[in-house]
Design an enzyme around this catalytic site. Structure first.
Site, PDB file in Angstrom:
ATOM      1  N   TYR A 154      89.751 -30.915 -13.650  1.00 27.84           N
ATOM      2  CA  TYR A 154      88.482 -31.648 -13.571  1.00 27.84           C
ATOM      3  C   TYR A 154      87.374 -30.630 -13.339  1.00 27.84           C
ATOM      4  O   TYR A 154      87.510 -29.718 -12.516  1.00 27.84           O
ATOM      5  CB  TYR A 154      88.522 -32.643 -12.398  1.00 27.84           C
ATOM      6  CG  TYR A 154      87.217 -33.381 -12.176  1.00 27.84           C
ATOM      7  CD1 TYR A 154      86.994 -34.615 -12.764  1.00 27.84           C
ATOM      8  CD2 TYR A 154      86.204 -32.834 -11.381  1.00 27.84           C
ATOM      9  CE1 TYR A 154      85.798 -35.291 -12.584  1.00 27.84           C
ATOM     10  CE2 TYR A 154      85.003 -33.497 -11.199  1.00 27.84           C
ATOM     11  CZ  TYR A 154      84.813 -34.723 -11.797  1.00 27.84           C
ATOM     12  OH  TYR A 154      83.624 -35.386 -11.621  1.00 27.84           O
ATOM     13  N   GLU A 198      80.151 -33.922 -16.811  1.00 29.16           N
ATOM     14  CA  GLU A 198      81.514 -34.063 -16.287  1.00 29.16           C
ATOM     15  C   GLU A 198      82.526 -33.885 -17.413  1.00 29.16           C
ATOM     16  O   GLU A 198      82.413 -34.536 -18.453  1.00 29.16           O
ATOM     17  CB  GLU A 198      81.685 -35.452 -15.666  1.00 29.16           C
ATOM     18  CG  GLU A 198      83.030 -35.652 -15.007  1.00 29.16           C
ATOM     19  CD  GLU A 198      83.229 -37.097 -14.549  1.00 29.16           C
ATOM     20  OE1 GLU A 198      83.252 -38.014 -15.394  1.00 29.16           O
ATOM     21  OE2 GLU A 198      83.351 -37.305 -13.328  1.00 29.16           O
TER      22      GLU A 198
END
Ligand code: ADP
Ligand code: MG
Length: 350
Positions: free
Chosen positions: A116, A204
């Site tokens: 991530y 993101e």
């Protein structure tokens, strides 16, 4: 403002953030042609909506999943036909879901590990913060709650930008080997440049992946842009998809009205954000529920004020409107005239 994944990929290409080759399609035939043009044996087809959680989402027509692995160009056509024009419901769309009018066909990559990576604006320190984790691909909120030690945060001084030691710290924190570490470092530096130069409020990548042949790639992308800086990015404004936005908010933005739809039944028409918030508090305090936040600003025109009434009255839930205008900044006669004109036009009692 948000953008679609296929648009985000264009920005990735521009800023040299590596991601698999992909093409957007609006019809099943275009999806098949896109699959042929990419020419890989395995591909993915992904519904394009402004929401994450597509992989685990479901269509209202019963078709499961907004992200599919496919092994033929015919499958690209068949699956596109099941997605296009249908409504996808994910954890992030709410129960109404989102209409899919485009899909992206992309090269499928072998995944060694999913990470991530995000850059956000931290309000407490007023700095960009890089958030990274080895636990990518899944719900990052859940990782933050259950295993907070697995989330790395690095605050960046915006005046001097991201420094090599900060990149090394994150690279080490994620446990990358030498070669992958080098690639990741380059990717992160480029992503930071993208974040700053495009005035993003968030970027993101979930997941960022490594492959068995040592590549580091962004497989997904979610972007937010600072609306106040959009005036200097016409190329990003061109990515706007108003079908993804609340139609009332789209109409309001055309007249520079700050409108946010809420769930109650008492509409408010107010000037100044502070007064608008105080008005909503008063409604709540007396047991009511506001139907919206609406700040018409200090320089609202008659047309803008009429539009404001039109927008708030287009909401079926609205049973009454509380007009609270502070005469020091807006002309009260403008609002009064608009109130009368709107009453005639829309047909309500003042
Ligand atoms: P969402 O977050 O909306 O569910 P993602 O783009 O993250 O959508 O896709 C979901 C999952 O599908 C990813 O976690 C990844 O495992 C897989 N995936 C996505 N794109 C690719 C790709 N190009 N190649 C291989 N797998 C992919
Ligand atoms: Mg994702």
């Amino acid at each position: 403002m948000n953008i679609h994944e296929y648009q985000a990929k264009e920005l990735f290409d521009k800023f040299a953030v590596p991601s698999p080759q992909g093409k957007v399609a609006g019809t099943p035939e275009e999806a098949e042609a896109a699959a042929k043009a990419i020419g890989s044996d395995t591909l993915v087809i992904k519904a394009q909506v402004h929401a994450g959680g597509r992989g685990k989402g479901a269509f209202k027509n019963g078709f499961q999943g907004g992200v599919h692995l496919i092994k033929s160009t015919a499958a690209a056509r068949d699956i596109a036909a099941k997605m296009l024009g249908e409504t996808l419901v994910t954890k992030q769309t709410g129960e109404d879901g989102k209409l899919v009018s485009k899909v992206m066909v992309a090269d499928a990559v072998d995944i060694s590990h999913e990470y991530y990576l995000a850059i956000l604006l931290d309000r407490e320190t007023s700095r960009p913060v890089i958030v990274a984790s080895t636990e990518g691909g899944m719900d990052i909120e859940e990782v933050a709650e259950k295993t907070p030690e697995k989330i790395i945060r690095e605050f960046i001084n915006p005046l001097i930008g991201i420094q090599p030691f900060e990149i090394r710290k994150i690279t080490a924190g994620l446990g990358f080997g030498k070669e992958e570490g080098k690639q990741f470092g380059k990717l992160l530096r480029n992503l930071y440049r993208l974040f700053i130069e495009c005035d993003c409020s968030m970027v993101e990548i979930n997941p960022l992946v490594t492959t068995p042949d040592g590549q580091v790639l962004a497989l997904d992308a979610k972007f937010g842009f600072d609306d106040n800086a959009l005036y200097r990015h016409p190329e990003i404004v061109a990515y706007r998809d108003t079908d993804e936005e609340d139609p009332r908010e789209v109409a309001a933005s055309e007249y520079d009205l700050n409108y946010i739809g809420l769930d109650g039944n008492i509409a408010c028409l107010v000037n100044g954000a502070g007064l608008a918030m105080a008005t909503m508090d008063i409604i709540k305090h007396h047991g009511g529920d506001p139907a919206n936040f609406l700040d018409v600003g200090g320089s609202v025109t008659r047309e803008g004020a009429i539009e404001a009434f039109r927008i708030i009255l287009s909401d079926d839930k609205v049973k009454g409107v509380l007009v609270n205008i502070f005469g020091g900044i807006a002309k009260c006669d403008t609002i009064a005239e608009a109130l009368i004109a709107a009453a005639k036009e829309v047909g309500f009692q003042v």
